[in-house]
Design an enzyme around this catalytic site. Sequence first.
Site, PDB file in Angstrom:
ATOM      1  N   ASN A   1      21.370  51.884  38.524  1.00 11.63           N
ATOM      2  CA  ASN A   1      22.003  50.563  38.481  1.00 11.63           C
ATOM      3  C   ASN A   1      20.964  49.587  37.951  1.00 11.63           C
ATOM      4  O   ASN A   1      20.021  49.238  38.657  1.00 11.63           O
ATOM      5  CB  ASN A   1      22.464  50.171  39.895  1.00 11.63           C
ATOM      6  CG  ASN A   1      23.035  48.770  39.949  1.00 11.63           C
ATOM      7  OD1 ASN A   1      23.222  48.124  38.919  1.00 11.63           O
ATOM      8  ND2 ASN A   1      23.312  48.296  41.165  1.00 11.63           N
ATOM      9  N   TRP A   2      21.164  49.169  36.712  1.00 11.21           N
ATOM     10  CA  TRP A   2      20.165  48.292  36.078  1.00 11.21           C
ATOM     11  C   TRP A   2      20.277  46.852  36.563  1.00 11.21           C
ATOM     12  O   TRP A   2      19.421  46.029  36.249  1.00 11.21           O
ATOM     13  CB  TRP A   2      20.314  48.355  34.551  1.00 11.21           C
ATOM     14  CG  TRP A   2      19.597  49.518  33.928  1.00 11.21           C
ATOM     15  CD1 TRP A   2      19.276  50.702  34.533  1.00 11.21           C
ATOM     16  CD2 TRP A   2      19.107  49.611  32.587  1.00 11.21           C
ATOM     17  NE1 TRP A   2      18.622  51.524  33.649  1.00 11.21           N
ATOM     18  CE2 TRP A   2      18.504  50.884  32.451  1.00 11.21           C
ATOM     19  CE3 TRP A   2      19.125  48.758  31.489  1.00 11.21           C
ATOM     20  CZ2 TRP A   2      17.915  51.309  31.252  1.00 11.21           C
ATOM     21  CZ3 TRP A   2      18.535  49.179  30.294  1.00 11.21           C
ATOM     22  CH2 TRP A   2      17.935  50.446  30.181  1.00 11.21           C
ATOM     23  N   LYS A   3      21.350  46.537  37.300  1.00 18.33           N
ATOM     24  CA  LYS A   3      21.534  45.165  37.800  1.00 18.33           C
ATOM     25  C   LYS A   3      21.382  44.179  36.621  1.00 18.33           C
ATOM     26  O   LYS A   3      21.794  44.496  35.514  1.00 18.33           O
ATOM     27  CB  LYS A   3      20.576  44.881  38.954  1.00 18.33           C
ATOM     28  CG  LYS A   3      20.689  45.967  40.045  1.00 18.33           C
ATOM     29  CD  LYS A   3      19.979  45.656  41.320  1.00 18.33           C
ATOM     30  CE  LYS A   3      20.184  46.804  42.317  1.00 18.33           C
ATOM     31  NZ  LYS A   3      19.589  46.554  43.618  1.00 18.33           N
TER      32      LYS A   3
ATOM     33  N   HIS B   1      29.119  46.488  45.497  1.00 19.40           N
ATOM     34  CA  HIS B   1      27.668  46.444  45.720  1.00 19.40           C
ATOM     35  C   HIS B   1      27.345  45.269  46.648  1.00 19.40           C
ATOM     36  O   HIS B   1      27.954  44.198  46.552  1.00 19.40           O
ATOM     37  CB  HIS B   1      26.916  46.304  44.393  1.00 19.40           C
ATOM     38  CG  HIS B   1      25.461  46.594  44.553  1.00 19.40           C
ATOM     39  ND1 HIS B   1      24.581  45.671  45.074  1.00 19.40           N
ATOM     40  CD2 HIS B   1      24.742  47.712  44.304  1.00 19.40           C
ATOM     41  CE1 HIS B   1      23.373  46.227  45.130  1.00 19.40           C
ATOM     42  NE2 HIS B   1      23.444  47.458  44.667  1.00 19.40           N
TER      43      HIS B   1
ATOM     44  N   GLU C   1      25.080  43.206  46.568  1.00 20.99           N
ATOM     45  CA  GLU C   1      24.725  41.967  45.861  1.00 20.99           C
ATOM     46  C   GLU C   1      25.976  41.229  45.392  1.00 20.99           C
ATOM     47  O   GLU C   1      25.962  40.002  45.272  1.00 20.99           O
ATOM     48  CB  GLU C   1      23.756  42.297  44.707  1.00 20.99           C
ATOM     49  CG  GLU C   1      22.378  42.654  45.262  1.00 20.99           C
ATOM     50  CD  GLU C   1      21.576  43.628  44.439  1.00 20.99           C
ATOM     51  OE1 GLU C   1      21.877  43.826  43.246  1.00 20.99           O
ATOM     52  OE2 GLU C   1      20.626  44.228  45.003  1.00 20.99           O
TER      53      GLU C   1
ATOM     54  N   GLU D   1      24.498  52.401  50.880  1.00 21.62           N
ATOM     55  CA  GLU D   1      23.284  51.647  50.583  1.00 21.62           C
ATOM     56  C   GLU D   1      23.005  50.672  51.724  1.00 21.62           C
ATOM     57  O   GLU D   1      23.586  49.575  51.762  1.00 21.62           O
ATOM     58  CB  GLU D   1      23.444  50.852  49.285  1.00 21.62           C
ATOM     59  CG  GLU D   1      23.669  51.707  48.058  1.00 21.62           C
ATOM     60  CD  GLU D   1      23.206  51.002  46.781  1.00 21.62           C
ATOM     61  OE1 GLU D   1      22.414  51.606  46.058  1.00 21.62           O
ATOM     62  OE2 GLU D   1      23.620  49.850  46.530  1.00 21.62           O
TER      63      GLU D   1
ATOM     64  N   GLY E   1      15.605  47.542  47.419  1.00 26.81           N
ATOM     65  CA  GLY E   1      14.506  46.808  46.803  1.00 26.81           C
ATOM     66  C   GLY E   1      13.366  46.470  47.738  1.00 26.81           C
ATOM     67  O   GLY E   1      12.499  45.663  47.398  1.00 26.81           O
TER      68      GLY E   1
ATOM     69  N   SER F   1      15.902  52.058  47.728  1.00 24.59           N
ATOM     70  CA  SER F   1      14.490  52.456  47.611  1.00 24.59           C
ATOM     71  C   SER F   1      14.293  53.954  47.388  1.00 24.59           C
ATOM     72  O   SER F   1      13.332  54.535  47.891  1.00 24.59           O
ATOM     73  CB  SER F   1      13.688  51.978  48.837  1.00 24.59           C
ATOM     74  OG  SER F   1      13.660  50.559  48.875  1.00 24.59           O
TER      75      SER F   1
ATOM     76  N   GLY G   1      18.189  51.726  41.973  1.00 17.44           N
ATOM     77  CA  GLY G   1      18.014  50.436  41.318  1.00 17.44           C
ATOM     78  C   GLY G   1      16.726  50.395  40.528  1.00 17.44           C
ATOM     79  O   GLY G   1      16.629  50.892  39.405  1.00 17.44           O
ATOM     80  N   GLY G   2      15.702  49.790  41.128  1.00 17.82           N
ATOM     81  CA  GLY G   2      14.443  49.529  40.427  1.00 17.82           C
ATOM     82  C   GLY G   2      13.858  50.733  39.713  1.00 17.82           C
ATOM     83  O   GLY G   2      13.361  50.612  38.582  1.00 17.82           O
TER      84      GLY G   2
HETATM   85  P1  13P Z   1      16.654  49.919  44.746  1.00 18.80           P
HETATM   86  O1  13P Z   1      16.656  51.375  44.306  1.00 18.80           O
HETATM   87  O2  13P Z   1      15.908  49.023  43.835  1.00 18.80           O
HETATM   88  O3  13P Z   1      16.308  49.785  46.180  1.00 18.80           O
HETATM   89  O4  13P Z   1      18.189  49.426  44.606  1.00 18.80           O
HETATM   90  C1  13P Z   1      19.208  50.163  45.164  1.00 18.80           C
HETATM   91  C2  13P Z   1      20.493  49.618  44.680  1.00 18.80           C
HETATM   92  O5  13P Z   1      20.888  48.530  45.059  1.00 18.80           O
HETATM   93  C3  13P Z   1      21.241  50.419  43.713  1.00 18.80           C
HETATM   94  O6  13P Z   1      22.540  49.942  43.561  1.00 18.80           O
END
Ligand code: 13P
Length: 244
Positions: free
Chosen positions: A8-10, A88, A90, A158, A164, A203, A224-225
């Site tokens: 997920n590149w957000k 999600h 967010e 999640e 993150g 994470s 994510g990251g």
């Molecule tokens: P991280 O892997 O950066 O913790 O993010 C997880 C996430 O929100 C994937 O949708």
Amino acid sequence: MRKLIAGNWKMNGTQADIFELDRLAIAHGAGEVDVVICGPATLLSQMVRVGLNIGGQDCHTNISGANTGDISAMMIADTGARYVITGHSERRNDHNENDALISAKTKAGWDAGLHVILCIGETEAQYHKDETLDVLRAQMDHSIPDGASEENTTIAYEPIWAIGTGLTPTTKEISAVHAALRAHLVTRFGASGTAIRLVYGGSVKASNANDIFALPNVDGALVGGASLKATDFSPIILALQQSV
Ligand code: 13P
């Protein structure tokens, strides 16, 4: 069940970053697991040319209309993308999305022929109050529409406090949560409930991927990251490929 790993590149990535996908496609394009990149809407048309599975990160409930700034599932499908994330945390937090809206967005994704990666997760406060399973069951009851199957839906657990932060639940906790989610899916969806993929997110990195992928009922990950750079994401994909 084919396992799934989605990046997920957000709100990250410009045209200069597409080369990261070329590197992933060469290394992992035709493996034993489904590799998906959920990119920003601005890059989807370019991303689909790389040869990986591509997805959006959110969609509107409508196909088209007077919804400034939104993107519909039909538009995501029109780029050639085949997946979309809904629910999600967010989106739930930053845009006040509730379970009813997420359910409607999920149906819109299905109607456009997209496979939906539907996210659920508890807050840190709920985790500490031992409310995790109640929160997750309620989110599943109200945000997964009737008609979910392994063909159209993957559930991503999640924990919000793990996103993150570098923190993760213990493997024992992830195992217990995924077992409870599996039982809940089976109660509601019968045979399909045994086959709907349950992936973990929060994470995930190369250093913890092997331990997480070894757990029962963990059918992949949402990352994510660590999905932004091929050098970070590739070893995580490899860990999942080696777990099957
Ligand atoms: P991280 O892997 O950066 O913790 O993010 C997880 C996430 O929100 C994937 O949708």
